[in-house]
Design a protein around this motif. Structure first.
Motif, PDB file in Angstrom:
ATOM      1  N   ASP A   1      -5.524  -2.796  -1.554  1.00  0.00           N
ATOM      2  CA  ASP A   1      -6.962  -2.621  -1.296  1.00  0.00           C
ATOM      3  C   ASP A   1      -7.195  -1.844  -0.006  1.00  0.00           C
ATOM      4  N   ALA A   2      -6.455  -2.223   1.030  1.00  0.00           N
ATOM      5  CA  ALA A   2      -6.592  -1.515   2.317  1.00  0.00           C
ATOM      6  C   ALA A   2      -6.189  -0.056   2.166  1.00  0.00           C
ATOM      7  N   CYS A   3      -5.114   0.190   1.410  1.00  0.00           N
ATOM      8  CA  CYS A   3      -4.649   1.561   1.174  1.00  0.00           C
ATOM      9  C   CYS A   3      -5.726   2.378   0.467  1.00  0.00           C
TER      10      CYS A   3
ATOM     11  N   TYR B   1       2.246   3.439  -4.699  1.00  0.00           N
ATOM     12  CA  TYR B   1       0.793   3.328  -4.544  1.00  0.00           C
ATOM     13  C   TYR B   1       0.246   4.304  -3.499  1.00  0.00           C
ATOM     14  N   TYR B   2       1.043   4.555  -2.472  1.00  0.00           N
ATOM     15  CA  TYR B   2       0.635   5.557  -1.478  1.00  0.00           C
ATOM     16  C   TYR B   2       0.392   6.909  -2.166  1.00  0.00           C
ATOM     17  N   GLY B   3       1.375   7.342  -2.963  1.00  0.00           N
ATOM     18  CA  GLY B   3       1.229   8.604  -3.683  1.00  0.00           C
ATOM     19  C   GLY B   3       0.035   8.596  -4.627  1.00  0.00           C
TER      20      GLY B   3
ATOM     21  N   ASP C   1       5.411   1.356   2.438  1.00  0.00           N
ATOM     22  CA  ASP C   1       5.567  -0.044   2.036  1.00  0.00           C
ATOM     23  C   ASP C   1       4.307  -0.861   2.320  1.00  0.00           C
ATOM     24  N   ASP C   2       3.633  -0.558   3.430  1.00  0.00           N
ATOM     25  CA  ASP C   2       2.359  -1.240   3.717  1.00  0.00           C
ATOM     26  C   ASP C   2       1.340  -0.959   2.621  1.00  0.00           C
TER      27      ASP C   2
ATOM     28  N   ALA D   1      -5.122   8.560   7.734  1.00  0.00           N
ATOM     29  CA  ALA D   1      -4.652   7.946   6.482  1.00  0.00           C
ATOM     30  C   ALA D   1      -3.859   6.689   6.783  1.00  0.00           C
ATOM     31  N   MET D   2      -3.679   5.882   5.752  1.00  0.00           N
ATOM     32  CA  MET D   2      -2.692   4.805   5.798  1.00  0.00           C
ATOM     33  C   MET D   2      -1.452   5.388   5.144  1.00  0.00           C
TER      34      MET D   2
END
Length: 299
Positions: free
Chosen positions: A87-89, A138-140, A80-81, A75-76
């Motif tokens: 888009d990458a996430c 956004y990660y969540g 914060d990244d 996963a990413m």
């Protein structure tokens, strides 16, 4: 022998899953990650480089090995990244999961997906498996979307949610909370640590063991796999300083509001692990025991 495919095998969890599944004795292990294999032990399992963001790469990998079980831990996960590179996430956390689920359906693999406490908003923690998700970063958001892909698949699946995983990885570039605090304090440097976020920190060995218990039982559904003590990062830092006989006065307690991080963090998460205890026999180490294990690995 059952074949288990472990994604993200260069990561902290991946490097603990490989030896644990080999040691269990009933698994052939196929590990995959980006780039070269960074796990120092190279015996008794296969490593394949794969780009999980590419549907063809995923299909070729799964077609070649026809795994009985897929543990998707790649996963990413830098929060914060993820916020800065949405888009990458999305491609890494959702797209890759979609391709893996689709490939897994072709060989009917049992699918174990690694998720996070950051699917919750942190207003009502600690959380059980039945609590509604409501991510605030956004990660969540990406992990909720990936969970839904898994839940809506034709597969037998388990989703493992975990919290603030710590342990030692064979990659000097990567640190975690404990090694970061220890290294800075040993050099006499001050560290700033937040005291307004509550978590149930998880020793990586415990998370790996939880995955093995699920695989062995082919247990389906949602499982919280974490530690069972609620601590703030500041609590963890102070306990780490005490353990290594370092100067705790160098640890400055701060509010997360002063950090101006790109991604919001939920204030109080932590996970309730009763279901995993009852259905899997899962029992985590406490934080003091975790420090013992990490200290031995650092040596």
């Amino acid at each position: 022998m059952k074949k288990v495919l472990i994604t993200g095998s260069n990561g902290l969890l991946g490097q603990h899953l490989i030896p644990l599944f080999l040691q269990d004795g009933q698994y052939e292990v196929i590990a995959t990650g980006r780039g070269a294999n960074r796990f120092p032990k190279k015996d008794n399992y296969v490593y394949e480089t794969a780009n999980l963001r590419d549907a063809g790469s995923v299909k070729r990998l799964v077609d070649k090995y026809q795994p009985d079980i897929i543990i998707h831990s790649g996963a990413m996960s830098q929060v914060d990244d993820c916020e800065k590179n949405k888009d990458a996430c999305w491609d890494t956390n959702v797209g890759a999961t979609r391709y893996l689920v689709h490939a897994a359906e072709s060989c009917n693999a049992f699918f174990i997906f690694l998720s996070t406490d950051f699917v919750f908003d942190g207003l009502q923690g600690p959380y059980s498996e039945d609590d509604p998700v409501n991510p605030i970063n956004y990660y969540g958001t990406s992990k909720v979307a990936a969970e839904r892909l898994v839940m809506n698949s034709k597969l037998n699946w388990a989703i493992v949610r975990t919290v603030l995983v710590y342990g030692v990885v064979a990659d000097p570039q990567r640190s975690n909370m404990i090694t970061w605090v220890k290294n800075n304090l040993q050099q006499g440097k001050k560290v700033k640590v937040v005291d307004d976020q509550w978590r149930t920190p998880t020793l990586c060995h415990d998370l790996a063991k939880g995955c093995l218990l699920i695989a062995n039982k082919q247990a389906t559904g949602l499982f919280n796999i974490s530690g069972d003590e609620t601590l703030t990062p500041y609590d963890m830092a102070v306990k780490t300083a005490a353990y290594f006989n370092l100067d705790a006065s160098l640890i400055e307690k701060i509010s997360s509001k002063t950090l101006a991080q790109p991604a919001a963090r939920p204030a109080k998460t932590g996970l309730v692990i009763n279901k995993a205890a009852q259905e899997l026999g899962y029992k985590p180490h406490n934080f003091a025991e975790g420090l013992d294990i990490v200290a031995a690995e650092i040596k």
